[in-house]
Scaffold this motif. Structure first.
Motif, PDB file in Angstrom:
ATOM      1  N   ASP A  39       0.814  -1.211   0.000  1.00 35.67           N
ATOM      2  CA  ASP A  39       0.000   0.000   0.000  1.00 35.67           C
ATOM      3  C   ASP A  39       0.848   1.263   0.000  1.00 35.67           C
ATOM      4  O   ASP A  39       0.336   2.359  -0.249  1.00 35.67           O
ATOM      5  CB  ASP A  39      -0.895   0.046   1.250  1.00 35.67           C
ATOM      6  CG  ASP A  39      -1.864  -1.126   1.310  1.00 35.67           C
ATOM      7  OD1 ASP A  39      -2.344  -1.525   0.243  1.00 35.67           O
ATOM      8  OD2 ASP A  39      -2.113  -1.617   2.418  1.00 35.67           O
ATOM      9  N   VAL A  40       2.123   1.158   0.312  1.00 29.66           N
ATOM     10  CA  VAL A  40       2.953   2.324   0.596  1.00 29.66           C
ATOM     11  C   VAL A  40       3.615   2.872  -0.666  1.00 29.66           C
ATOM     12  O   VAL A  40       4.142   2.130  -1.489  1.00 29.66           O
ATOM     13  CB  VAL A  40       4.028   1.974   1.652  1.00 29.66           C
ATOM     14  CG1 VAL A  40       4.958   3.169   1.893  1.00 29.66           C
ATOM     15  CG2 VAL A  40       3.368   1.549   2.950  1.00 29.66           C
ATOM     16  N   ILE A  41       3.581   4.194  -0.797  1.00 30.29           N
ATOM     17  CA  ILE A  41       4.254   4.903  -1.882  1.00 30.29           C
ATOM     18  C   ILE A  41       5.437   5.658  -1.282  1.00 30.29           C
ATOM     19  O   ILE A  41       5.271   6.414  -0.317  1.00 30.29           O
ATOM     20  CB  ILE A  41       3.300   5.899  -2.563  1.00 30.29           C
ATOM     21  CG1 ILE A  41       2.060   5.183  -3.112  1.00 30.29           C
ATOM     22  CG2 ILE A  41       4.021   6.671  -3.665  1.00 30.29           C
ATOM     23  CD1 ILE A  41       0.939   6.135  -3.500  1.00 30.29           C
ATOM     24  N   GLU A  42       6.614   5.448  -1.824  1.00 34.75           N
ATOM     25  CA  GLU A  42       7.804   6.168  -1.374  1.00 34.75           C
ATOM     26  C   GLU A  42       7.987   7.395  -2.264  1.00 34.75           C
ATOM     27  O   GLU A  42       8.039   7.277  -3.495  1.00 34.75           O
ATOM     28  CB  GLU A  42       9.038   5.272  -1.483  1.00 34.75           C
ATOM     29  CG  GLU A  42       8.955   3.983  -0.683  1.00 34.75           C
ATOM     30  CD  GLU A  42       9.388   4.163   0.769  1.00 34.75           C
ATOM     31  OE1 GLU A  42       9.794   5.285   1.133  1.00 34.75           O
ATOM     32  OE2 GLU A  42       9.329   3.170   1.512  1.00 34.75           O
ATOM     33  N   LEU A  43       8.121   8.559  -1.666  1.00 36.03           N
ATOM     34  CA  LEU A  43       8.294   9.792  -2.435  1.00 36.03           C
ATOM     35  C   LEU A  43       9.783  10.057  -2.674  1.00 36.03           C
ATOM     36  O   LEU A  43      10.426  10.832  -1.965  1.00 36.03           O
ATOM     37  CB  LEU A  43       7.638  10.968  -1.714  1.00 36.03           C
ATOM     38  CG  LEU A  43       6.111  10.878  -1.567  1.00 36.03           C
ATOM     39  CD1 LEU A  43       5.559  12.156  -0.958  1.00 36.03           C
ATOM     40  CD2 LEU A  43       5.432  10.592  -2.908  1.00 36.03           C
ATOM     41  N   VAL A  45       3.783   7.314   1.925  1.00 34.46           N
ATOM     42  CA  VAL A  45       2.391   7.727   1.729  1.00 34.46           C
ATOM     43  C   VAL A  45       1.519   6.505   1.474  1.00 34.46           C
ATOM     44  O   VAL A  45       1.942   5.552   0.805  1.00 34.46           O
ATOM     45  CB  VAL A  45       2.271   8.699   0.532  1.00 34.46           C
ATOM     46  CG1 VAL A  45       0.830   9.201   0.375  1.00 34.46           C
ATOM     47  CG2 VAL A  45       3.224   9.873   0.689  1.00 34.46           C
ATOM     48  N   VAL A  46       0.291   6.547   1.995  1.00 32.67           N
ATOM     49  CA  VAL A  46      -0.712   5.550   1.644  1.00 32.67           C
ATOM     50  C   VAL A  46      -1.956   6.274   1.154  1.00 32.67           C
ATOM     51  O   VAL A  46      -2.283   7.369   1.616  1.00 32.67           O
ATOM     52  CB  VAL A  46      -1.086   4.624   2.831  1.00 32.67           C
ATOM     53  CG1 VAL A  46       0.090   3.751   3.227  1.00 32.67           C
ATOM     54  CG2 VAL A  46      -1.602   5.423   4.019  1.00 32.67           C
ATOM     55  N   ALA A  47      -2.629   5.666   0.194  1.00 37.37           N
ATOM     56  CA  ALA A  47      -3.913   6.154  -0.296  1.00 37.37           C
ATOM     57  C   ALA A  47      -4.926   5.032  -0.109  1.00 37.37           C
ATOM     58  O   ALA A  47      -4.777   3.953  -0.687  1.00 37.37           O
ATOM     59  CB  ALA A  47      -3.815   6.561  -1.759  1.00 37.37           C
ATOM     60  N   ASP A  66       3.311  15.418  -6.004  1.00 38.15           N
ATOM     61  CA  ASP A  66       2.005  14.878  -6.375  1.00 38.15           C
ATOM     62  C   ASP A  66       1.978  13.381  -6.088  1.00 38.15           C
ATOM     63  O   ASP A  66       2.987  12.684  -6.247  1.00 38.15           O
ATOM     64  CB  ASP A  66       1.729  15.119  -7.854  1.00 38.15           C
ATOM     65  CG  ASP A  66       1.624  16.607  -8.188  1.00 38.15           C
ATOM     66  OD1 ASP A  66       1.285  17.387  -7.286  1.00 38.15           O
ATOM     67  OD2 ASP A  66       1.883  16.977  -9.350  1.00 38.15           O
ATOM     68  N   VAL A  67       0.820  12.894  -5.664  1.00 34.02           N
ATOM     69  CA  VAL A  67       0.643  11.490  -5.285  1.00 34.02           C
ATOM     70  C   VAL A  67      -0.433  10.862  -6.172  1.00 34.02           C
ATOM     71  O   VAL A  67      -1.529  11.433  -6.300  1.00 34.02           O
ATOM     72  CB  VAL A  67       0.229  11.369  -3.803  1.00 34.02           C
ATOM     73  CG1 VAL A  67      -0.036   9.921  -3.424  1.00 34.02           C
ATOM     74  CG2 VAL A  67       1.287  11.980  -2.906  1.00 34.02           C
TER      75      VAL A  67
END
Length: 213
Positions: A7-11, A18-20, A196-197
């Motif tokens: 689920d995790v997005i690394e910036l 980040v999670v959405a 931006d995500v």
């Protein structure tokens, strides 16, 4: 609730995760998503997470919360924030820089007065130059970037968003910058980054990161 590594997005190399989460009828709220994400990242039980939503200057509930617990292994601070829009909760956590989250829907029709309040004259001019079909999503991205920035700033966030301008989405590889600033931002405004995500649906989401404390 539980969040998985998928689920995790690394910036990039910012250290921000980040999670959405798509919110359903029985889905947890914004606070629960943020607590679960912070707990999973820091390796502590979600029930132990302590968030203070009161502004340190005026006591009002605005801006991103202060993380009272956990701290980093060296005793440093965690920074965290979350926002919801269009049924999607976006939460971000990190240890290096204060941050804020913004989520905005891409609306097909917006009254001119709304853009006058939210957007700098330069932003409005560039938005009008775009194809009408592209305009709603770019407008939402500008709004999300500014919402994230003002949440990261907290008390200073009472600044009217139309006084500042950020780079136009699509021209900066998804990492926005402030291009027109105000005195309240001080001398380090050029260190601000707004990532931006990716989120599902006709939404725009961003995470703003301030200079290191």
């Amino acid at each position: 609730m539980e969040l998985t590594a998928g689920d995790v997005i690394e910036l990039g190399d910012t250290g921000v995760r980040v999670v959405a989460v798509v919110a359903g009828r029985r889905s947890p709220g914004v606070e629960a998503v943020l607590r679960a994400h912070l707990a999973a990242t820091a390796g502590v039980p979600a029930d132990d997470v302590e968030l203070d939503h009161a502004c340190a200057e005026c006591g009002a509930r605005h801006g991103s919360p202060t993380v009272r617990y956990p701290t980093t292994p060296s005793g440093g601070r965690w920074f965290a924030d979350a926002a919801v829009g269009g049924g999607v909760v976006v939460a971000a956590v990190g240890t290096r820089r204060p941050l804020g989250v913004g989520v905005e829907p891409a609306l097909p029709d917006v009254a001119p007065i709304v853009d006058e309040v939210a957007l700098h004259p330069e932003e409005r001019q560039r938005l009008e130059a775009l194809d009408a079909a592209a305009r709603p999503l770019v407008r939402a991205a500008l709004w999300a970037r500014k919402a994230a920035l003002l949440r990261a700033l907290g008390h200073t966030g009472v600044i009217e968003p139309s006084r500042i301008a950020v780079s136009l989405p699509g021209e900066d590889d998804g990492v926005g910058r402030i291009v027109r600033t105000v005195p309240e931002f001080g001398s380090r405004w050029d260190e601000v980054r707004i990532h931006d995500v990716p989120v599902p649906g006709r939404l725009a989401a961003s995470v703003a990161m301030l200079p290191r404390p």
